[in-house]
Design a protein around this motif. Structure first.
Motif, mmCIF file in Angstrom:
data_model
loop_
_atom_site.group_PDB
_atom_site.id
_atom_site.type_symbol
_atom_site.label_atom_id
_atom_site.label_comp_id
_atom_site.label_asym_id
_atom_site.label_seq_id
_atom_site.Cartn_x
_atom_site.Cartn_y
_atom_site.Cartn_z
ATOM 1 N N GLU A 47 13.995 9.437 0.294
ATOM 2 C CA GLU A 47 13.032 8.604 -0.427
ATOM 3 C C GLU A 47 12.188 7.791 0.562
ATOM 4 O O GLU A 47 10.973 7.666 0.402
ATOM 5 N N ILE A 48 12.834 7.259 1.590
ATOM 6 C CA ILE A 48 12.112 6.496 2.618
ATOM 7 C C ILE A 48 11.099 7.395 3.322
ATOM 8 O O ILE A 48 9.943 7.014 3.506
ATOM 9 N N ALA A 49 11.522 8.597 3.698
ATOM 10 C CA ALA A 49 10.625 9.534 4.374
ATOM 11 C C ALA A 49 9.450 9.909 3.483
ATOM 12 O O ALA A 49 8.306 10.011 3.947
ATOM 13 N N SER A 50 9.712 10.091 2.197
ATOM 14 C CA SER A 50 8.639 10.448 1.255
ATOM 15 C C SER A 50 7.598 9.334 1.153
ATOM 16 O O SER A 50 6.392 9.591 1.168
ATOM 17 N N ILE A 51 8.060 8.105 1.058
ATOM 18 C CA ILE A 51 7.136 6.967 0.970
ATOM 19 C C ILE A 51 6.332 6.839 2.256
ATOM 20 O O ILE A 51 5.122 6.604 2.221
ATOM 21 N N LYS A 52 6.989 7.021 3.396
ATOM 22 C CA LYS A 52 6.277 6.934 4.675
ATOM 23 C C LYS A 52 5.214 8.020 4.788
ATOM 24 O O LYS A 52 4.110 7.765 5.279
ATOM 25 N N ARG A 53 5.515 9.235 4.315
ATOM 26 C CA ARG A 53 4.510 10.315 4.336
ATOM 27 C C ARG A 53 3.326 9.979 3.442
ATOM 28 O O ARG A 53 2.162 10.196 3.816
ATOM 29 N N ARG A 54 3.598 9.430 2.250
ATOM 30 C CA ARG A 54 2.508 9.068 1.337
ATOM 31 C C ARG A 54 1.651 7.956 1.930
ATOM 32 O O ARG A 54 0.420 7.987 1.819
ATOM 33 N N LYS A 55 2.310 6.973 2.585
ATOM 34 C CA LYS A 55 1.559 5.901 3.245
ATOM 35 C C LYS A 55 0.668 6.457 4.342
ATOM 36 O O LYS A 55 -0.497 6.063 4.466
ATOM 37 N N LEU A 56 1.200 7.360 5.145
ATOM 38 C CA LEU A 56 0.429 7.959 6.231
ATOM 39 C C LEU A 56 -0.759 8.746 5.685
ATOM 40 O O LEU A 56 -1.870 8.663 6.219
ATOM 41 N N HIS A 57 -0.530 9.493 4.615
ATOM 42 C CA HIS A 57 -1.618 10.253 3.998
ATOM 43 C C HIS A 57 -2.722 9.302 3.515
ATOM 44 O O HIS A 57 -3.911 9.563 3.740
ATOM 45 N N LEU A 58 -2.336 8.209 2.871
ATOM 46 C CA LEU A 58 -3.324 7.226 2.412
ATOM 47 C C LEU A 58 -4.065 6.598 3.591
ATOM 48 O O LEU A 58 -5.281 6.426 3.540
ATOM 49 N N LYS A 59 -3.328 6.268 4.645
ATOM 50 C CA LYS A 59 -3.958 5.668 5.822
ATOM 51 C C LYS A 59 -4.979 6.620 6.435
ATOM 52 O O LYS A 59 -6.086 6.208 6.809
ATOM 53 N N ASP A 60 -4.617 7.911 6.530
ATOM 54 C CA ASP A 60 -5.545 8.908 7.062
ATOM 55 C C ASP A 60 -6.794 9.015 6.195
ATOM 56 O O ASP A 60 -7.918 9.099 6.704
ATOM 57 N N GLU A 61 -6.609 9.004 4.887
ATOM 58 C CA GLU A 61 -7.749 9.085 3.960
ATOM 59 C C GLU A 61 -8.632 7.847 4.088
ATOM 60 O O GLU A 61 -9.862 7.944 4.089
ATOM 61 N N ILE A 62 -8.024 6.678 4.217
ATOM 62 C CA ILE A 62 -8.784 5.436 4.384
ATOM 63 C C ILE A 62 -9.609 5.494 5.666
ATOM 64 O O ILE A 62 -10.801 5.170 5.664
ATOM 65 N N GLU A 63 -8.996 5.924 6.769
ATOM 66 C CA GLU A 63 -9.707 6.043 8.043
ATOM 67 C C GLU A 63 -10.857 7.045 7.941
ATOM 68 O O GLU A 63 -11.952 6.802 8.444
ATOM 69 N N ARG A 64 -10.600 8.173 7.297
ATOM 70 C CA ARG A 64 -11.641 9.187 7.137
ATOM 71 C C ARG A 64 -12.830 8.631 6.361
ATOM 72 O O ARG A 64 -13.985 8.823 6.746
ATOM 73 N N LEU A 65 -12.557 7.902 5.292
ATOM 74 C CA LEU A 65 -13.636 7.327 4.497
ATOM 75 C C LEU A 65 -14.385 6.228 5.259
ATOM 76 O O LEU A 65 -15.594 6.105 5.129
ATOM 77 N N HIS A 66 -13.659 5.440 6.027
ATOM 78 C CA HIS A 66 -14.322 4.410 6.847
ATOM 79 C C HIS A 66 -15.306 5.057 7.829
ATOM 80 O O HIS A 66 -16.418 4.580 7.991
ATOM 81 N N HIS A 67 -14.879 6.139 8.463
ATOM 82 C CA HIS A 67 -15.743 6.801 9.443
ATOM 83 C C HIS A 67 -16.916 7.520 8.774
ATOM 84 O O HIS A 67 -18.017 7.535 9.316
ATOM 85 N N SER A 68 -16.694 8.093 7.603
ATOM 86 C CA SER A 68 -17.785 8.817 6.943
ATOM 87 C C SER A 68 -18.789 7.856 6.313
ATOM 88 O O SER A 68 -19.939 8.217 6.126
ATOM 89 N N ALA A 69 -18.357 6.639 5.997
ATOM 90 C CA ALA A 69 -19.255 5.653 5.393
ATOM 91 C C ALA A 69 -20.187 5.045 6.428
ATOM 92 O O ALA A 69 -21.235 4.505 6.083
ATOM 93 N N ASN A 70 -19.831 5.137 7.688
ATOM 94 C CA ASN A 70 -20.662 4.546 8.750
ATOM 95 C C ASN A 70 -21.624 5.519 9.329
ATOM 96 O O ASN A 70 -21.760 6.576 9.306
ATOM 97 N N GLN B 37 -16.811 2.266 -1.448
ATOM 98 C CA GLN B 37 -16.136 0.978 -1.284
ATOM 99 C C GLN B 37 -15.054 0.777 -2.341
ATOM 100 O O GLN B 37 -13.964 0.304 -2.037
ATOM 101 N N THR B 38 -15.354 1.135 -3.577
ATOM 102 C CA THR B 38 -14.380 1.009 -4.653
ATOM 103 C C THR B 38 -13.196 1.931 -4.402
ATOM 104 O O THR B 38 -12.040 1.539 -4.595
ATOM 105 N N HIS B 39 -13.484 3.136 -3.963
ATOM 106 C CA HIS B 39 -12.432 4.107 -3.668
ATOM 107 C C HIS B 39 -11.555 3.606 -2.512
ATOM 108 O O HIS B 39 -10.326 3.699 -2.568
ATOM 109 N N LEU B 40 -12.184 3.060 -1.478
ATOM 110 C CA LEU B 40 -11.431 2.497 -0.352
ATOM 111 C C LEU B 40 -10.523 1.361 -0.809
ATOM 112 O O LEU B 40 -9.357 1.288 -0.391
ATOM 113 N N ALA B 41 -11.039 0.498 -1.643
ATOM 114 C CA ALA B 41 -10.239 -0.628 -2.134
ATOM 115 C C ALA B 41 -9.031 -0.123 -2.925
ATOM 116 O O ALA B 41 -7.922 -0.658 -2.781
#
Length: 74
Positions: free
Chosen positions: A51-74, A21-25
């Motif tokens: 720079e815009i493309a780089s930020i969008k890639r980092r956001k997508l990577h974070l979103k994927d990690e958040i989704e992965r953690l949400h699914h593994s926590a359940n 939960q802390t990691h997700l937050a």
């Protein structure tokens, strides 16, 4: 092989576990920071496409990690 990783750090001789939960937050906060940064950069007339493309890639990577953690926590 999927395993939940729990980050640990030493603090004055004792081990503190970072919960999922802390990691997700923390990941969600980083995602929000990137969203604000992207908004500011895109509002600037001198924004750089790379720079815009780089930020969008980092956001997508974070979103994927958040989704992965949400699914593994359940």
């Amino acid at each position: 092989m999927t395993r939940r990783r729990i980050r640990r750090r030493e603090t004055k001789g004792r081990t503190c576990a970072m919960t999922v939960q802390t990691h997700l937050a923390a990941l969600e906060e980083k995602h929000s920071e990137l969203e604000r940064k992207l908004h500011d950069i895109m509002a600037s007339p001198s924004s750089h496409d790379q720079e815009i493309a780089s930020i969008k890639r980092r956001k997508l990577h974070l979103k994927d990690e958040i989704e992965r953690l949400h699914h593994s926590a359940n």
